[in-house]
Design an enzyme around this catalytic site. Structure first.
Site, short mmCIF file in Angstrom:
data_model
loop_
_atom_site.label_atom_id
_atom_site.label_comp_id
_atom_site.label_asym_id
_atom_site.label_seq_id
_atom_site.Cartn_x
_atom_site.Cartn_y
_atom_site.Cartn_z
N ASN A 1 0.83 -1.21 0.00
CA ASN A 1 0.00 0.00 0.00
C ASN A 1 0.87 1.26 0.00
OD1 ASN A 1 -2.37 -1.34 -0.24
ND2 ASN A 1 -3.13 -0.92 1.82
N GLY B 1 -7.61 8.20 -1.67
CA GLY B 1 -8.38 8.27 -0.43
C GLY B 1 -8.80 6.86 -0.06
N LEU C 1 -0.48 5.31 -12.13
CA LEU C 1 0.03 6.62 -12.54
C LEU C 1 -1.14 7.50 -12.96
CD1 LEU C 1 3.35 5.93 -14.55
CD2 LEU C 1 3.11 6.77 -12.20
N GLY D 1 -4.45 13.32 -10.60
CA GLY D 1 -5.70 14.00 -10.28
C GLY D 1 -5.73 14.44 -8.83
N CYS E 1 -8.02 2.58 3.24
CA CYS E 1 -6.79 1.79 3.34
C CYS E 1 -5.52 2.61 3.13
CB CYS E 1 -6.83 0.64 2.35
SG CYS E 1 -8.26 -0.42 2.62
N ARG F 1 -14.96 6.96 2.84
CA ARG F 1 -13.94 7.22 3.87
C ARG F 1 -12.78 7.98 3.23
NH1 ARG F 1 -12.86 1.39 6.10
NH2 ARG F 1 -13.40 0.92 3.95
N LYS G 1 -13.51 6.37 -5.06
CA LYS G 1 -13.14 5.88 -6.40
C LYS G 1 -14.38 5.23 -7.01
CE LYS G 1 -11.71 1.20 -5.29
NZ LYS G 1 -10.68 0.19 -5.39
C1 UGA Z 1 -6.06 -0.59 -1.77
C2 UGA Z 1 -5.05 -1.53 -2.49
O1 UGA Z 1 -5.06 -1.27 -3.88
C3 UGA Z 1 -5.41 -3.00 -2.25
O2 UGA Z 1 -4.43 -3.85 -2.83
C4 UGA Z 1 -5.48 -3.25 -0.75
O3 UGA Z 1 -5.84 -4.59 -0.46
C5 UGA Z 1 -6.50 -2.32 -0.13
O4 UGA Z 1 -6.12 -0.95 -0.39
C6 UGA Z 1 -6.53 -2.58 1.35
O5 UGA Z 1 -5.56 -2.24 2.04
O6 UGA Z 1 -7.49 -3.21 1.85
P1 UGA Z 1 -8.51 0.28 -2.37
O7 UGA Z 1 -8.45 1.11 -1.14
O8 UGA Z 1 -9.75 -0.49 -2.65
O9 UGA Z 1 -7.32 -0.81 -2.39
O10 UGA Z 1 -8.29 1.28 -3.57
P2 UGA Z 1 -7.36 1.49 -4.85
O11 UGA Z 1 -8.05 0.97 -6.04
O12 UGA Z 1 -5.97 1.06 -4.62
O13 UGA Z 1 -7.41 3.09 -4.93
C7 UGA Z 1 -7.00 3.90 -3.82
C8 UGA Z 1 -7.12 5.35 -4.13
O14 UGA Z 1 -6.10 5.74 -5.06
C9 UGA Z 1 -8.43 5.80 -4.77
O15 UGA Z 1 -8.85 7.01 -4.17
C10 UGA Z 1 -8.09 6.01 -6.22
O16 UGA Z 1 -8.91 6.97 -6.83
C11 UGA Z 1 -6.66 6.49 -6.11
N1 UGA Z 1 -5.86 6.23 -7.33
C12 UGA Z 1 -5.64 4.96 -7.76
C13 UGA Z 1 -5.30 7.31 -8.01
O17 UGA Z 1 -5.48 8.48 -7.62
N2 UGA Z 1 -4.55 7.05 -9.13
C14 UGA Z 1 -4.33 5.81 -9.57
O18 UGA Z 1 -3.62 5.66 -10.60
C15 UGA Z 1 -4.88 4.72 -8.87
#
Ligand code: UGA
Length: 436
Positions: A210, A259, A252, A255, A262, A332, A325
Site C-alpha cells: 500500500n 483516499g 500513474l 488528479g 486503506c 472514507r 473511487k
Molecule cells: C487498496 C489496495 O489497492 C489494495 O491492494 C489493498 O488490499 C486495499 O487498499 C486494502 O488495504 O485493503 P482500495 O483502497 O480499494 O485498495 O483502492 P485502490 O483501487 O488502490 O485506490 C485507492 C485510491 O487511489 C483511490 O482514491 C483512487 O482513486 C486512487 N488512485 C488509484 C489514483 O489516484 N490514481 C491511480 O492511478 C490509482
C-alpha cells in the site's frame, strides 16, 4: 474444509463468499446483527459488484451461513480473522482493539491442531505478540494478508496476484502453511504464487504494497505540480513513462489523489510503527507522499475558483462524484467529498451527485446538497467538477449533453478522465490537473 470467518465487514464478507465458492463449508461471524441478517439473505451491506451473486450461490448450495454466535466456529479447521484496524483517535497508529478482541473471543473455542489465519492489516510485530494467546489453546497463528481492492474484491479474492502466508519457524508453523495451501488449493493449482514467509515479512508485505501504491500515485501528482508551471501535460507524461516496462502505467493516474479506508490510514500507521521501532527516517518520505496527496485536493478547489473568475461565492457548482473511487460506495477519506466541502466553505452553492455513494455521503456531510439524478444535478450549474471517474461521467456524459443542462461552460476535471479536446470543441473551458 470447515472454515470460520470472524468479522464480516468488507474483507470478511467477501472472503466468506469466496471461500464458499471454492467448495469450503463456511460460517461467517459478526457482532452486528443487522449485517448478519442481510448477509444471510444474500444481501451485501455495501456496494460491491458480483458479491451478491457469490453470496447467493454459497447460501443456496448450503455451504455458507452467517451468525452472531461466536460458539458456532467450533470444529472449524481454519479460523480467519477479518476485523478492521482503524486509525486510533489519539494518534496516527493502528487501533488493534478489534483484532485483540476477536482473538480473545475465539480462543475458548479453539482446539488443538486448528489454525488461526489473520488477514487484518496490522503493524509489524503483532503476530509475534498475539501468538501465545492462540498457542495456549494448542492452535497455530499464521498471518495471511489480503490485497483486495474495493470494486474488484470478488475477482481479487478468487484470482489474487499472490498468496502470502507468514508462519513461525516451527514444525507447527510449517504444518499450518500446508493447511492454508489446502484452503487455496484450486487457486494455487491455477498458477497463483504461494509464498511462505516469517510473520514479520507477511505483515510488512501488506503495508509495503500500500505504501508503494500511494507513493506511485503521489509521484505522478508531484509531476503534475511541475507540469503546471512548465506547460507539460502529466497524462502524456504518464503514458510515456508507463511504456517503460520497469515503471508501468498502472497507479500513474493523476488528479485529486488517493483516499479510502486503506491507503491513507495504512501509510500513517506505517510511519507511526517505524518511529516506534526507531526507524522513522526509513519511511519519512511517506510524509511527503501524504503532503502531495492533500495538496492536490486544494489544487482542484483553486482551479475551480480561478476558472470561475477568482471567486465562487453563490456560484452553482455541480460536483460529479462522492465515492473515493468508482465502483464503490465508500466515502472514507474521499478526496471527492473534501473538494465539495471546501467549495461549499468558500460560499459556493454545491450540488453533489454519485451513482452509489450518496446515502453514505448524506450521513457524513449533511451540509451538502445531494441530487440522485445526474442530469438533474447538472441543471443550471455555473461549473462542473469531476472528482470520481465513474463511467457515467467519463464515458456516458457528452459535452454537448452537459451543455444542454448547465448555465455555464466551465469544467474542472479532477481525475483527468475527460477528453479535453472534445469538451473544448463543444465550447467548454476545460481545466485538468497538471494539464495545460
Ligand atoms: C487498496 C489496495 O489497492 C489494495 O491492494 C489493498 O488490499 C486495499 O487498499 C486494502 O488495504 O485493503 P482500495 O483502497 O480499494 O485498495 O483502492 P485502490 O483501487 O488502490 O485506490 C485507492 C485510491 O487511489 C483511490 O482514491 C483512487 O482513486 C486512487 N488512485 C488509484 C489514483 O489516484 N490514481 C491511480 O492511478 C490509482
Amino acid at each position: 474444509m470447515r472454515i470460520s470467518v470472524i468479522g464480516c465487514g468488507y474483507l470478511g464478507a467477501v472472503h466468506s463468499a469466496a471461500l464458499a465458492s471454492m467448495g469450503h463449508e463456511v460460517v461467517g461471524v459478526d457482532i452486528d446483527g443487522e449485517r448478519i441478517a442481510a448477509l444471510s439473505q444474500g444481501v451485501a451491506p455495501f456496494f460491491e459488484p458480483r458479491l451478491e451473486e457469490l453470496l447467493r450461490e454459497g447460501l443456496d448450495a448450503g455451504r455458507l451461513r452467517f451468525t452472531t454466535d461466536i460458539a458456532d466456529v467450533a470444529g472449524a479447521t481454519v479460523h480467519f480473522v477479518c476485523v478492521g484496524t482503524p486509525e486510533r483517535k489519539t494518534s496516527r497508529a493502528a487501533d488493534l482493539t478489534f483484532v485483540e478482541q476477536a482473538i480473545d473471543e475465539l480462543a475458548p473455542h479453539l482446539e488443538r491442531g486448528q489454525v488461526v489465519a489473520a488477514k487484518s492489516t496490522v503493524p509489524v510485530g503483532t503476530a509475534e505478540r498475539l501468538s501465545p494467546r492462540v498457542e495456549a489453546r494448542g492452535a497455530t497463528l499464521v498471518w495471511n494478508p489480503e490485497f483486495l481492492r474495493e470494486g474488484w474484491a470478488v475477482r481479487d479474492s478468487i484470482e489474487p496476484d499472490r498468496i502470502v502466508v507468514g508462519v513461525a519457524g516451527t514444525p507447527a508453523g510449517e504444518a499450518a502453511a500446508d493447511v492454508l495451501r489446502e484452503v487455496y488449493r484450486d487457486t494455487v493449482a491455477s498458477g497463483t504464487p504461494f509464498l511462505v514467509t516469517d510473520w514479520a515479512t507477511a505483515e510488512l508485505v501488506k503495508v509495503a504494497a500500500n505504501a508503494y501504491l500511494a507513493t506511485k500515485i503521489s509521484f505522478i501528482n508531484a509531476m503534475a505540480e511541475i507540469a503546471e508551471v512548465t506547460g507539460a501535460d502529466v497524462t502524456l507524461l504518464a503514458d510515456a513513462l508507463g511504456h517503460d516496462g520497469r515503471i508501468g502505467r498502472r497507479y500513474l493516474g493523476s488528479g485529486i489523489g488517493f483516499g479510502g479506508g486503506c491507503l491513507p490510514k495504512d501509510i500513517r500507521a506505517f510511519v507511526a510503527r517505524a518511529e516506534e521501532l526507531g526507524r522513522g527516517e526509513s519511511v519519512a518520505f511517506l510524509r511527503e507522499v501524504e503532503a502531495v496527496n492533500l495538496r492536490r485536493r486544494e489544487r482542484a478547489v483553486q482551479l475551480t475558483v480561478d476558472a470561475l473568475g477568482g471567486q465562487v461565492f453563490e456560484k452553482r457548482i455541480t460536483v460529479l462524484g462522492a465515492a473515493f473511487k468508482p465502483h464503490s460506495d465508500d466515502i472514507r477519506d474521499s478526496p471527492a467529498l473534501e473538494v465539495a466541502v471546501r467549495l461549499k466553505g468558500l460560499g459556493a452553492a454545491v450540488t453533489v451527485t454519485d451513482p452509489a455513494a450518496l446515502d453514505n455521503a448524506r450521513l457524513r456531510y449533511p451540509q451538502l446538497r445531494y441530487v440522485d439524478d445526474r442530469d438533474e444535478a447538472l441543471r443550471g450549474a455555473d461549473a462542473v467538477v469531476v472528482v470520481t471517474e465513474w463511467d457515467e461521467y467519463r464515458r456516458r456524459l457528452t459535452p454537448e449533453h452537459a451543455a444542454s443542462l448547465t448555465a455555464g461552460r466551465v469544467v474542472v476535471d479532477g481525475r483527468n478522465c475527460l477528453d479535453a479536446a472534445a469538451w473544448r470543441a463543444a465550447g467548454w473551458t476545460y481545466r485538468g490537473m497538471g494539464r495545460p
